[in-house]
Write an enzyme that holds these catalytic residues in place. Structure first.
Site: not given
Ligand code: APR
Length: 240
Positions: A209, A113, A96
């Site tokens: 998920e 990043h 993030n």
């Protein structure tokens, strides 16, 4: 599971951990990449073709992040608690570019990043704290060149940051926890297979998920980060 947990913990986080703080993920149906063209705003080619468009994209995300309405959530705070109370090292490796881990109190962190709150000069290479809008009119505070500043964010086709430190940390990890990432972007998505082949290490996926790498994890819990991460951290701290 948690009874056996001991030693250094390496945690990889992705956009899912910041979703409940009000920041969009990338690949969910309502994600960032459904709204903009990746090639136009997240590649070096896009920046050289239309720098104003890229600045506008990151300026809007930076402004939102710093608006005062985007705050760390209980998952970020749980990881900061783990770092403070765990009897070995805890390192957050984040994909993030937000600063919510730091605002929650995490100190031992590596951004792969880049960071929205920093700019980098393409002339002299200096990285500056940058909390306002960035444009071609801005002047580098170090080499005084105009128009050479870019977001300090890693674009597709560029090398992620801190990879040497990350590889060293992965080698010493006893527990690897992946939180809020879809497992689609490399090299972050390769850490789990590297660890599986490397040595005995407890691997855990905490996500809304199953990610693309779900079958590689020894343990997994699915649900919203603000629920499953604090519960996981509580269990770890109780077990030590
Ligand atoms: N709690 C936990 N997980 C969540 C939540 C939530 N509330 N909401 C979404 N998720 C999960 C999604 O199910 C998905 O698996 O977070 C993941 C987000 O995946 P992506 O949007 O692909 O984000 P991420 O994995 O961080 O992307 C990696 O890709 O585009 C590049 O540079 C960008 O750093 C980014 C990288």
């Amino acid at each position: 599971m948690l009874k056996q947990a001991k030693g250094n913990i390496v945690i990889l986080t992705g956009a899912g951990i910041s979703k409940e703080s009000g920041l969009s993920t990338f690949r969910d149906p309502d994600g960032i990449w459904a709204e903009v063209n990746i090639d136009e705003v997240a590649t070096p080619e896009g920046f050289s073709h239309n720098p104003a468009k890229v600045h506008e994209f990151y300026n809007a995300r930076r402004e939102r992040l710093l608006s005062g309405n985007v705050l760390p959530n209980s998952a970020h705070f749980a990881l900061a608690r783990l770092e403070a109370q765990w009897n070995a090292s805890v390192l957050v490796i984040t994909q993030n570019v937000d600063n919510l881990h730091e605002k929650a109190g995490t100190r031992n962190i590596l951004h792969m990043h880049g960071e929205l709150t920093k700019a980098r000069c393409t002339t002299c290479g200096i990285v500056l704290i940058w909390r306002k809008a960035l444009s071609r009119n801005d002047i580098c505070g170090s080499c005084t060149s105009t128009g050479s500043l870019r977001p300090h964010v890693v674009w597709f086709g560029e090398n992620p940051l801190n990879m040497h430190k990350i590889q060293t940390a992965l080698k010493d990890a006893a527990v690897f926890v992946s939180i809020g990432t879809s497992g689609h972007v490399y090299p972050a998505a390769s850490f789990i297979s590297q660890l599986k082949s490397q040595k005995e290490v407890m691997t855990v996926e905490l996500n809304l998920e199953p990610s693309a790498n779900a079958p590689l994890f020894e343990y997994s819990t699915y649900g919203e980060a603000t629920k499953i991460v604090p519960a996981f951290v509580h269990g770890l701290l109780e077990s030590q």
